[in-house]
Motif scaffolding. Structure first.
Motif, PDB file in Angstrom:
ATOM      1  N   LEU A 286      24.403  15.686  84.314  1.00 11.07           N
ATOM      2  CA  LEU A 286      24.728  14.974  85.247  1.00 11.07           C
ATOM      3  C   LEU A 286      23.535  13.659  85.269  1.00 11.07           C
ATOM      4  O   LEU A 286      23.847  12.619  85.435  1.00 11.07           O
ATOM      5  CB  LEU A 286      24.516  15.638  86.527  1.00 11.07           C
ATOM      6  N   LEU A 287      22.385  14.188  85.075  1.00 13.06           N
ATOM      7  CA  LEU A 287      21.351  12.891  85.114  1.00 13.06           C
ATOM      8  C   LEU A 287      21.815  11.910  83.819  1.00 13.06           C
ATOM      9  O   LEU A 287      21.219  10.836  83.956  1.00 13.06           O
ATOM     10  CB  LEU A 287      20.031  13.407  84.818  1.00 13.06           C
ATOM     11  N   THR A 288      22.107  12.345  82.888  1.00 14.12           N
ATOM     12  CA  THR A 288      22.534  11.564  81.584  1.00 14.12           C
ATOM     13  C   THR A 288      23.747  10.708  82.009  1.00 14.12           C
ATOM     14  O   THR A 288      23.530   9.387  81.445  1.00 14.12           O
ATOM     15  CB  THR A 288      22.767  12.538  80.309  1.00 14.12           C
ATOM     16  N   TYR A 289      25.045  11.045  82.528  1.00 16.10           N
ATOM     17  CA  TYR A 289      25.984  10.250  82.763  1.00 16.10           C
ATOM     18  C   TYR A 289      26.219   9.646  83.889  1.00 16.10           C
ATOM     19  O   TYR A 289      27.074   8.614  84.080  1.00 16.10           O
ATOM     20  CB  TYR A 289      27.130  11.178  82.087  1.00 16.10           C
ATOM     21  N   LEU A 290      25.403  10.061  85.112  1.00 14.28           N
ATOM     22  CA  LEU A 290      25.469   9.182  86.279  1.00 14.28           C
ATOM     23  C   LEU A 290      24.901   7.968  86.186  1.00 14.28           C
ATOM     24  O   LEU A 290      23.531   7.976  85.582  1.00 14.28           O
ATOM     25  CB  LEU A 290      25.165  10.129  87.407  1.00 14.28           C
ATOM     26  N   PRO A 291      25.199   6.812  86.699  1.00 20.56           N
ATOM     27  CA  PRO A 291      24.353   5.780  86.783  1.00 20.56           C
ATOM     28  C   PRO A 291      23.180   5.682  87.704  1.00 20.56           C
ATOM     29  O   PRO A 291      22.799   4.841  88.343  1.00 20.56           O
ATOM     30  CB  PRO A 291      25.449   4.748  87.025  1.00 20.56           C
ATOM     31  N   VAL A 292      22.472   6.734  87.546  1.00 18.54           N
ATOM     32  CA  VAL A 292      21.411   6.830  88.620  1.00 18.54           C
ATOM     33  C   VAL A 292      20.148   7.220  87.891  1.00 18.54           C
ATOM     34  O   VAL A 292      19.980   7.982  86.950  1.00 18.54           O
ATOM     35  CB  VAL A 292      21.791   8.004  89.645  1.00 18.54           C
ATOM     36  N   ARG A 293      19.067   6.666  88.195  1.00 22.22           N
ATOM     37  CA  ARG A 293      17.765   6.861  87.253  1.00 22.22           C
ATOM     38  C   ARG A 293      16.696   7.316  88.349  1.00 22.22           C
ATOM     39  O   ARG A 293      16.646   6.769  89.630  1.00 22.22           O
ATOM     40  CB  ARG A 293      17.315   5.498  86.430  1.00 22.22           C
ATOM     41  N   THR A 294      16.028   8.228  88.091  1.00 21.87           N
ATOM     42  CA  THR A 294      14.928   8.814  89.137  1.00 21.87           C
ATOM     43  C   THR A 294      13.629   9.295  88.283  1.00 21.87           C
ATOM     44  O   THR A 294      13.817   9.568  87.049  1.00 21.87           O
ATOM     45  CB  THR A 294      15.458   9.892  89.906  1.00 21.87           C
ATOM     46  N   ARG A 295      12.579   9.213  88.851  1.00 23.99           N
ATOM     47  CA  ARG A 295      11.409   9.595  88.104  1.00 23.99           C
ATOM     48  C   ARG A 295      11.277  11.124  88.269  1.00 23.99           C
ATOM     49  O   ARG A 295      10.249  11.673  87.776  1.00 23.99           O
ATOM     50  CB  ARG A 295      10.185   8.705  88.405  1.00 23.99           C
ATOM     51  N   TYR A 296      11.999  11.743  89.229  1.00 28.71           N
ATOM     52  CA  TYR A 296      11.868  13.076  89.447  1.00 28.71           C
ATOM     53  C   TYR A 296      13.093  14.005  88.896  1.00 28.71           C
ATOM     54  O   TYR A 296      13.500  14.856  89.089  1.00 28.71           O
ATOM     55  CB  TYR A 296      12.254  13.534  91.124  1.00 28.71           C
ATOM     56  N   ASP A 297      13.400  13.423  87.443  1.00 29.28           N
ATOM     57  CA  ASP A 297      14.287  14.210  86.593  1.00 29.28           C
ATOM     58  C   ASP A 297      13.885  15.807  86.499  1.00 29.28           C
ATOM     59  O   ASP A 297      14.598  16.520  86.348  1.00 29.28           O
ATOM     60  CB  ASP A 297      14.516  13.410  85.515  1.00 29.28           C
ATOM     61  N   VAL A 298      12.611  15.725  85.765  1.00 26.31           N
ATOM     62  CA  VAL A 298      12.166  17.221  85.622  1.00 26.31           C
ATOM     63  C   VAL A 298      12.162  18.187  86.624  1.00 26.31           C
ATOM     64  O   VAL A 298      12.788  19.256  86.585  1.00 26.31           O
ATOM     65  CB  VAL A 298      10.892  17.041  84.787  1.00 26.31           C
ATOM     66  N   PRO A 299      11.743  17.936  87.920  1.00 22.32           N
ATOM     67  CA  PRO A 299      11.685  18.819  88.957  1.00 22.32           C
ATOM     68  C   PRO A 299      13.371  19.003  89.166  1.00 22.32           C
ATOM     69  O   PRO A 299      13.733  20.144  89.871  1.00 22.32           O
ATOM     70  CB  PRO A 299      11.245  17.991  90.297  1.00 22.32           C
ATOM     71  N   ILE A 300      14.101  18.022  89.105  1.00 19.70           N
ATOM     72  CA  ILE A 300      15.644  18.275  89.279  1.00 19.70           C
ATOM     73  C   ILE A 300      16.197  19.424  88.535  1.00 19.70           C
ATOM     74  O   ILE A 300      16.906  20.084  88.605  1.00 19.70           O
ATOM     75  CB  ILE A 300      16.472  17.079  89.527  1.00 19.70           C
TER      76      ILE A 300
END
Length: 118
Positions: free
Chosen positions: A18-32
């Motif tokens: 989901l994080l790869t293909y959604l057009p959303v970038r966040t710095r909290y990717d590892v906790p998600i």
């Protein structure tokens, strides 16, 4: 019934995709990603905390547990706690994590390494 590592890897893979293909970038990717792996383990919470044994145990055996990253589907697909399925799930997660890391960069890693050769 799949082992916990399989459930965690499937949940982490889902969030990473989901994080790869959604057009959303966040710095909290590892906790998600970690929270998503934990979310996939929720129907088996009754095994660790006997306080929740009643309602969570009934949830673990119902179709509603598929909300937790297809938990009951994985349990039915792997009735013998196969470590082979866990290894495949972890391998798929590592491939998806590489894909995610590549898509988060500005350019391909191979091109950057080639330009550094000189």
């Amino acid at each position: 019934m799949s082992i916990a590592l399989t459930h965690f890897a499937v949940g982490a893979t889902g969030a990473t995709l989901l994080l790869t293909y959604l057009p959303v970038r966040t710095r909290y990717d590892v906790p998600i990603i970690i929270a998503s792996g934990g979310w996939a383990l929720m129907p088996d919470l009754w095994r660790v905390l006997p306080l929740y044994q009643g309602p969570v145990h009934t949830l673990s055996n119902s179709a509603l547990s598929n909300v937790f990253w297809l938990h009951s589907l994985l349990d039915r697909a792997d009735p013998r706690d196969s470590s082979r399925l866990a290894a495949v799930a972890v391998a798929v997660y590592l491939l998806v994590a590489l894909l995610y890391a590549e898509r988060c960069r500005d350019g391909p890693v191979v091109a950057w390494l080639w330009s550094q050769r000189g």
